[in-house]
Enzyme design. Structure first.
Site, mmCIF file in Angstrom:
data_model
loop_
_atom_site.group_PDB
_atom_site.id
_atom_site.type_symbol
_atom_site.label_atom_id
_atom_site.label_comp_id
_atom_site.label_asym_id
_atom_site.label_seq_id
_atom_site.Cartn_x
_atom_site.Cartn_y
_atom_site.Cartn_z
ATOM 1 C CE1 TYR A 121 27.084 48.899 35.797
ATOM 2 C CE2 TYR A 121 27.973 49.751 37.656
ATOM 3 C CZ TYR A 121 28.011 48.867 36.876
ATOM 4 O OH TYR A 121 29.180 48.048 36.663
ATOM 5 C CG ASP B 53 57.121 32.976 31.162
ATOM 6 O OD1 ASP B 53 56.038 32.920 31.509
ATOM 7 O OD2 ASP B 53 58.005 33.985 30.887
#
Length: 683
Positions: free
Chosen positions: A174, A648
């Site tokens: 940054y 699932d």
């Protein structure tokens, strides 16, 4: 009690400038996918960490000005007084449990594109940002003066909001990192050239922050102890920065240059791996030091304290997996700790701009939205539950239902519990994923009202004869063998079945040999890991993906680059932007996803990592073919109270999705279903 005495040093207070922590457990700043967009969700999540015993709880990166806007990622913000209430709510919620609140003030520099604020981004020079074709403006002296003013005003707001620790943030690429970089920083004034000049802005912001917050708050700095890479800030230069500025902050929060290592998944990075690079900081500065290491073992934490590496145990992911980790250590309940598995699903969802979630902790992000607590569930209404399938969804459902007081029978056709977690954990680098299974097995084995029956295949008649009041079907899913996936909406007609394998075959020990094409149309971890496994077994592997990189989705879990490097180093041939179109005898036909041009490659076998099909035959046999049917059907058979799919079997997806599905079904069983709360902008 012996353990409690042994780990007593972890519960010592630490003085950080003018404030004192209640213990050494420190939740470092970490992203959440909540930020300014979901303030109530964020407050409840951070408060849960404090309730669980974390002595310091910090925000994520907090923007100080509209010129630091990381949209669509929902960062925290302190642009003006309008942001005070939301951040004060977090600080107050953390304080309510006796913890300190920290805030990480941040300016993104050239890295951000300011897509929402549309302000020009600012950098030490004009540079391209992370992904967008937008360059920053070069900062002049007036811009630097303005930046210092914004930072000072943000620090004052942070103090007014009630924060105890206020960060200066010269890391992770940054703005302040740009000033420290000898490559980015080409200035010829007092802010460029020598290291003394390049670290001038960092020094000024530390001084400004100190003068702004007086003796009420501590000043922290988050700094890369081994620099930012040889082209930017060398390891020797980083040491010089620490030596020169070591006396200015009250706390050094140290990281390393390689974010793929600092935030590395368990596939590539072990617990406590940063020690060698950061150990010098405490010795050089004499100030308290905190560092992360994906610590889940209190012995590993204690070791770093005893060796003088850190004063505070930094954590992001372990505090997500178990917000009550400190409380469990304090109470001697080590077996109850939900250990982080290092899958980085938390980070992936922040990277997708959505609230974080966790494979191990399905309540993460649901504290406010759904009112879920990670350690408490509502009592049940009584009765019995049969769960068919002891994979991640079934195990979690049994665990929660057992806590709720139901009589639970958990069955599985396999001889071992865990389902896909057990099978996939045998692949290279996934051993720690077994914690998903082992934590839940450990919990239910201590519950007299939960019984586990392995090697017990259930047919519809068995389920009906069992006579449970409620049935949860968690039978999982299987990989398709016909090539249907993203690329192919219909089966590939020209596939020689003799040489076609799926991940299920590989996970069950049926391995192809010779020239093997692994066709990855799912593009997460499984395709590359299968390629690596087969290569380690002596096959010549060609990894073919429809994406432009191997395991492309793993960019969100911070694994993609290391994944592709591992394939190349193992000798796997990687073909990107290609799809399998046919396979016959000794040849596979590949097609470019852009042009459709085909080429042939040698192949004695293909492994199709494409799509999965839910194993729902048992569910359909119980409820019929009508999707909306909720009760069991059968001539002369009394209806079951409820039958539902979980995991699932309901929706082939991530392991985290399966655990959440099992948790939700178990928590809601016998209770009126209420829609989660929503945070929304109202006019």
């Amino acid at each position: 009690m012996a353990d409690q005495f042994r780990y007593a040093p972890l519960f010592e207070s630490v003085k950080i400038g003018p404030v004192t922590t209640p213990n050494r457990f420190y939740q470092v700043p970490h992203c959440t996918g909540m930020g300014h967009a979901l303030p109530q969700t964020l407050v409840a999540m951070r408060a849960m960490k404090a309730e669980g015993g974390w002595g310091v709880v910090c925000t994520e990166y907090c923007s100080i000005h509209p010129s630091s806007d990381d949209h669509p990622y929902p960062f925290a913000s302190l642009w003006d007084d309008g942001d005070l209430a939301n951040l004060a709510a977090m600080a107050n919620a953390v304080h309510a449990h006796g913890a300190l609140a920290g805030i990480e003030l941040w300016h993104g520099g050239s890295y951000v594109a300011n897509l929402a604020s549309r302000s020009p981004s600012m950098g030490v020079r004009s540079a391209l940002g992370r992904t967008d074709p937008i360059q920053s403006q070069r900062m002049d002296r007036r811009d630097i003066r303005e930046l210092r003013r914004w930072h000072r005003e943000a620090a004052l707001r942070a103090r007014r909001a009630g924060f105890d620790i206020i960060y200066v943030y010269p890391s992770h690429g940054y703005l302040l990192s740009e000033f420290l970089s000898r490559s980015f920083n080409d200035r010829t004034d007092e802010y460029g050239g020598s290291l003394e000049n390049r670290m001038r802005l960092m020094r000024e912001l530390l001084d400004d922050t100190r003068s702004a917050i007086g003796d009420r708050c501590a000043v922290a700095v988050r700094f890369s102890a081994n620099g930012h890479g040889a082209d930017h800030l060398s390891e020797d230069e980083a040491r010089d920065v620490v030596a020169a500025l070591g006396h200015l902050p009250d706390l050094w929060d140290v990281v390393v240059a390689d974010y793929d290592e600092e935030m590395g998944s368990s596939r590539f990075v072990r617990e406590g791996a940063l020690e060698d690079r950061v150990a010098y900081v405490r010795k050089l500065t004499g100030k308290p030091v905190v560092c992360v290491g994906r610590f889940t073992s209190p012995d590993a934490m204690l070791g770093q304290l005893k060796r003088g590496v850190v004063d505070l145990i930094g954590a992001a992911r372990p505090s997500i997996a178990d917000p009550f980790l400190p409380a469990k250590v304090r109470e001697g309940r080590l077996e109850d700790i939900r250990e982080c598995i290092g899958c980085n699903i938390c980070y992936a969802h922040n990277f997708r701009g959505s609230a974080l979630r966790c494979t191990q902790n399905p309540t993460m992000g649901e504290e406010w939205r759904s009112g879920w607590h990670p350690e408490r569930v509502p009592p049940g209404t009584g009765g019995s539950v049969l769960i068919v399938g002891a994979g991640p969804a079934g195990l979690e459902a049994a665990h929660v239902l057992g806590k709720r007081g139901y009589s639970v029978a958990l069955t599985d056709a396999s001889r071992e519990a865990g389902g896909r977690v057990t099978r996939e954990s045998r692949l290279p680098g996934l051993a720690e994923w077994l914690r998903v299974r082992d934590y839940r097995l450990g919990q239910i084995k201590r519950m007299p009202n939960v019984a586990l029956y392995l090697d017990s295949r259930m047919e519809a008649s068995d389920v009906r004869n069992f006579g449970a009041d409620h049935v949860l079907i968690a039978t999982g899913a299987h990989w398709r063998r016909d090539g249907v996936g993203r690329r192919h909406a219909r089966p590939i007609l020209t596939l020689d079945p003799a040489g076609v394998y799926t991940p299920d075959d590989v996970l069950d020990g049926r391995l192809p040999h010779g020239e093997v094409v692994v066709f990855d149309d799912e593009n997460y971890y499984l395709g590359p890991l299968i390629a690596l496994k087969l290569a380690s077994e002596g096959a010549h592997v060609r990894y073919v993906t429809t994406e432009g990189r191997a395991g492309a989705w793993s960019q969100f879990t911070q694994e993609q680059e290391r994944t592709q490097r591992a394939l190349l180093e193992r000798g796997v041939e990687v073909e990107v932007n290609m799809a399998l179109e046919a396979f016959a005898r000794s040849t596979a036909t590949l097609a470019c996803v852009f042009t459709g041009r085909t080429s042939e490659v040698p192949a004695s076998a293909v492994v199709l990592v494409t799509a999965r099909e839910a194993e729902e035959a048992l569910y359909r046999a119980l409820v019929g073919q009508r999707d909306e049917e909720e009760t069991a059907v059968g001539a002369g058979q009394p209806p079951l109270a409820s039958v539902q799919r979980i995991g699932d079997c309901l929706q082939p997806a991530l392991i985290a999705t399966a655990v959440y599905s099992g948790h939700r079904a178990a928590r809601e069983l016998g209770r009126p279903v209420q829609a989660p709360q929503r945070e929304r902008v109202l006019i």
